[in-house]
Scaffold this motif. Sequence first.
Motif, PDB file in Angstrom:
ATOM      1  N   HIS A  89       0.830  -1.199   0.000  1.00  0.00           N
ATOM      2  CA  HIS A  89       0.000   0.000   0.000  1.00  0.00           C
ATOM      3  C   HIS A  89       0.867   1.251   0.000  1.00  0.00           C
ATOM      4  O   HIS A  89       2.028   1.225   0.415  1.00  0.00           O
ATOM      5  CB  HIS A  89      -0.921   0.017   1.219  1.00  0.00           C
ATOM      6  CG  HIS A  89      -1.985  -1.032   1.196  1.00  0.00           C
ATOM      7  ND1 HIS A  89      -1.850  -2.233   1.846  1.00  0.00           N
ATOM      8  CD2 HIS A  89      -3.198  -1.067   0.591  1.00  0.00           C
ATOM      9  CE1 HIS A  89      -2.939  -2.958   1.649  1.00  0.00           C
ATOM     10  NE2 HIS A  89      -3.775  -2.272   0.895  1.00  0.00           N
ATOM     11  N   GLU A  90       0.272   2.343  -0.456  1.00  0.00           N
ATOM     12  CA  GLU A  90       0.940   3.635  -0.380  1.00  0.00           C
ATOM     13  C   GLU A  90       1.185   4.007   1.076  1.00  0.00           C
ATOM     14  O   GLU A  90       2.240   4.515   1.427  1.00  0.00           O
ATOM     15  CB  GLU A  90       0.079   4.708  -1.067  1.00  0.00           C
ATOM     16  CG  GLU A  90       0.716   6.075  -1.141  1.00  0.00           C
ATOM     17  CD  GLU A  90       1.867   6.132  -2.133  1.00  0.00           C
ATOM     18  OE1 GLU A  90       2.746   6.992  -1.957  1.00  0.00           O
ATOM     19  OE2 GLU A  90       1.895   5.307  -3.076  1.00  0.00           O
ATOM     20  N   VAL A  91       0.181   3.742   1.907  1.00  0.00           N
ATOM     21  CA  VAL A  91       0.291   3.969   3.345  1.00  0.00           C
ATOM     22  C   VAL A  91       0.216   2.610   4.022  1.00  0.00           C
ATOM     23  O   VAL A  91      -0.812   1.941   3.969  1.00  0.00           O
ATOM     24  CB  VAL A  91      -0.830   4.889   3.859  1.00  0.00           C
ATOM     25  CG1 VAL A  91      -0.706   5.082   5.364  1.00  0.00           C
ATOM     26  CG2 VAL A  91      -0.798   6.235   3.136  1.00  0.00           C
ATOM     27  N   GLN A  92       1.304   2.196   4.639  1.00  0.00           N
ATOM     28  CA  GLN A  92       1.350   0.887   5.264  1.00  0.00           C
ATOM     29  C   GLN A  92       0.611   0.913   6.596  1.00  0.00           C
ATOM     30  O   GLN A  92       0.802   1.805   7.412  1.00  0.00           O
ATOM     31  CB  GLN A  92       2.794   0.454   5.477  1.00  0.00           C
ATOM     32  CG  GLN A  92       3.565   0.227   4.186  1.00  0.00           C
ATOM     33  CD  GLN A  92       4.979  -0.278   4.438  1.00  0.00           C
ATOM     34  OE1 GLN A  92       5.456  -0.271   5.559  1.00  0.00           O
ATOM     35  NE2 GLN A  92       5.641  -0.706   3.376  1.00  0.00           N
ATOM     36  N   ARG A  93      -0.255  -0.088   6.787  1.00  0.00           N
ATOM     37  CA  ARG A  93      -0.991  -0.233   8.040  1.00  0.00           C
ATOM     38  C   ARG A  93      -0.994  -1.702   8.418  1.00  0.00           C
ATOM     39  O   ARG A  93      -1.204  -2.570   7.571  1.00  0.00           O
ATOM     40  CB  ARG A  93      -2.434   0.268   7.900  1.00  0.00           C
ATOM     41  CG  ARG A  93      -2.565   1.753   7.607  1.00  0.00           C
ATOM     42  CD  ARG A  93      -4.004   2.110   7.311  1.00  0.00           C
ATOM     43  NE  ARG A  93      -4.867   1.786   8.425  1.00  0.00           N
ATOM     44  CZ  ARG A  93      -6.153   1.461   8.290  1.00  0.00           C
ATOM     45  NH1 ARG A  93      -6.690   1.382   7.088  1.00  0.00           N
ATOM     46  NH2 ARG A  93      -6.890   1.180   9.348  1.00  0.00           N
ATOM     47  N   ALA A  94      -0.770  -1.972   9.684  1.00  0.00           N
ATOM     48  CA  ALA A  94      -0.672  -3.359  10.130  1.00  0.00           C
ATOM     49  C   ALA A  94      -1.956  -4.128   9.850  1.00  0.00           C
ATOM     50  O   ALA A  94      -1.924  -5.305   9.479  1.00  0.00           O
ATOM     51  CB  ALA A  94      -0.350  -3.404  11.624  1.00  0.00           C
ATOM     52  N   ILE A  95      -3.116  -3.464   9.987  1.00  0.00           N
ATOM     53  CA  ILE A  95      -4.393  -4.161   9.798  1.00  0.00           C
ATOM     54  C   ILE A  95      -4.585  -4.535   8.337  1.00  0.00           C
ATOM     55  O   ILE A  95      -4.861  -5.688   8.001  1.00  0.00           O
ATOM     56  CB  ILE A  95      -5.564  -3.292  10.301  1.00  0.00           C
ATOM     57  CG1 ILE A  95      -5.565  -3.242  11.833  1.00  0.00           C
ATOM     58  CG2 ILE A  95      -6.892  -3.833   9.805  1.00  0.00           C
ATOM     59  CD1 ILE A  95      -6.689  -2.424  12.413  1.00  0.00           C
ATOM     60  N   THR A  96      -4.430  -3.574   7.422  1.00  0.00           N
ATOM     61  CA  THR A  96      -4.731  -3.842   6.020  1.00  0.00           C
ATOM     62  C   THR A  96      -3.655  -4.666   5.335  1.00  0.00           C
ATOM     63  O   THR A  96      -3.928  -5.377   4.368  1.00  0.00           O
ATOM     64  CB  THR A  96      -4.927  -2.523   5.244  1.00  0.00           C
ATOM     65  OG1 THR A  96      -3.781  -1.685   5.455  1.00  0.00           O
ATOM     66  CG2 THR A  96      -6.170  -1.805   5.701  1.00  0.00           C
ATOM     67  N   ASP A  97      -2.424  -4.599   5.820  1.00  0.00           N
ATOM     68  CA  ASP A  97      -1.338  -5.325   5.173  1.00  0.00           C
ATOM     69  C   ASP A  97      -1.198  -6.763   5.657  1.00  0.00           C
ATOM     70  O   ASP A  97      -0.454  -7.542   5.065  1.00  0.00           O
ATOM     71  CB  ASP A  97      -0.012  -4.604   5.398  1.00  0.00           C
ATOM     72  CG  ASP A  97       0.095  -3.319   4.578  1.00  0.00           C
ATOM     73  OD1 ASP A  97      -0.847  -3.026   3.840  1.00  0.00           O
ATOM     74  OD2 ASP A  97       1.113  -2.628   4.692  1.00  0.00           O
ATOM     75  N   ALA A  98      -1.882  -7.136   6.724  1.00  0.00           N
ATOM     76  CA  ALA A  98      -1.726  -8.471   7.293  1.00  0.00           C
ATOM     77  C   ALA A  98      -2.165  -9.533   6.281  1.00  0.00           C
ATOM     78  O   ALA A  98      -3.311  -9.500   5.803  1.00  0.00           O
ATOM     79  CB  ALA A  98      -2.551  -8.598   8.567  1.00  0.00           C
ATOM     80  N   ARG A 101      -5.489 -11.439   6.920  1.00  0.00           N
ATOM     81  CA  ARG A 101      -6.757 -10.711   7.057  1.00  0.00           C
ATOM     82  C   ARG A 101      -7.866 -11.250   6.139  1.00  0.00           C
ATOM     83  O   ARG A 101      -8.966 -11.559   6.616  1.00  0.00           O
ATOM     84  CB  ARG A 101      -6.530  -9.221   6.813  1.00  0.00           C
ATOM     85  CG  ARG A 101      -7.818  -8.391   6.896  1.00  0.00           C
ATOM     86  CD  ARG A 101      -7.549  -6.908   6.646  1.00  0.00           C
ATOM     87  NE  ARG A 101      -8.768  -6.141   6.623  1.00  0.00           N
ATOM     88  CZ  ARG A 101      -9.385  -5.667   7.698  1.00  0.00           C
ATOM     89  NH1 ARG A 101      -8.881  -5.900   8.881  1.00  0.00           N
ATOM     90  NH2 ARG A 101     -10.494  -4.982   7.583  1.00  0.00           N
ATOM     91  N   PRO A 102      -7.661 -11.375   4.825  1.00  0.00           N
ATOM     92  CA  PRO A 102      -8.758 -11.873   3.993  1.00  0.00           C
ATOM     93  C   PRO A 102      -9.139 -13.312   4.322  1.00  0.00           C
ATOM     94  O   PRO A 102     -10.311 -13.693   4.160  1.00  0.00           O
ATOM     95  CB  PRO A 102      -8.206 -11.753   2.569  1.00  0.00           C
ATOM     96  CG  PRO A 102      -6.736 -11.703   2.730  1.00  0.00           C
ATOM     97  CD  PRO A 102      -6.488 -11.014   4.028  1.00  0.00           C
ATOM     98  N   LEU A 103      -8.202 -14.115   4.787  1.00  0.00           N
ATOM     99  CA  LEU A 103      -8.511 -15.488   5.156  1.00  0.00           C
ATOM    100  C   LEU A 103      -9.386 -15.519   6.410  1.00  0.00           C
ATOM    101  O   LEU A 103     -10.338 -16.304   6.511  1.00  0.00           O
ATOM    102  CB  LEU A 103      -7.226 -16.277   5.392  1.00  0.00           C
ATOM    103  CG  LEU A 103      -6.155 -16.166   4.301  1.00  0.00           C
ATOM    104  CD1 LEU A 103      -4.953 -17.031   4.649  1.00  0.00           C
ATOM    105  CD2 LEU A 103      -6.728 -16.563   2.935  1.00  0.00           C
TER     106      LEU A 103
END
Length: 300
Positions: A89-98, A101-103
Amino acid sequence: MSRKSMRAQMVRGLEAASARLGYELQPIQKPPAIRPNVVPPVVTPLEPAWPLPRRSAVTDDEIRAGFAEFDHWHYAYAFEGGVSFTAKHEVQRAITDAPERPLQRFRHFMPDLLAANGGSIEGLRVLDIACNSGFWSIQCALLGAQVTGFDARPELVAQANLVKRIVGVDNVEFKELNFFDMTPEALGGQFDVVMNLGVLYHLPQALDTLERTRAMATGHIVLDTGVHTTTNAAVYVRWENPYDIHAAADPGIVALPSRSAVDFMLEHIGVSSWYEIPLRSDDMPLDYQRRSRTSWMITV
């Protein structure tokens, strides 16, 4: 003077003082009760297809070259044979980059979708609104559904078609389309299942978004969205720029409803029934655990 008379005199005094300041007092209206939600069913656990299968003759080097063409990826991907990629991501975030998460989200709401359709979505027409790189579309296609996914960003449609080619599924198609151009005429009719995942809170009018979503569905809607944590039935607005591939496609006002506001809106648009999908596991992203994101199973 009785207590009732004292209260009435106090109210008249407050009304007069407010009027001098240019305001009008209004009594607080208790919101009408909505129809009780359906009791969530007992569901059979379901695992996502992961790592994704490789059914076409695409080499590891070709896969890596395809992924390298794009600067950003909203989802992490893993394919059979040990080829995997992180979210970027352009802005790294622990929640969205995990990568999990989709699993985790799949295990959370997909069992309810299958339960609502007798245990299978094989042969059903599924629409994936704002499909991003096609993660959910591909998962539904691997479960046997006939899937259409669309997104407003051409690079995301290209990513989805890359994943489709690697996995080798032919029962899914991806289109470039703006949400506000979504109609049955534009997409070949209505769908048995409509997936509105991570879309609602990136658009300016939550009620309009739900009405447009309902117009596409004949059977069920899976709604997964960020929500405001207030207990009030309220919709909060903020400004969002297209700063990243998971943000709004265009700059402007977006609306963040509370959970109770979503319930009122579902009542308003006249769906048959709905329930908020419960967290059946502690293995869930923090935003779900903190109740700032949640999911609904909706029967049209």
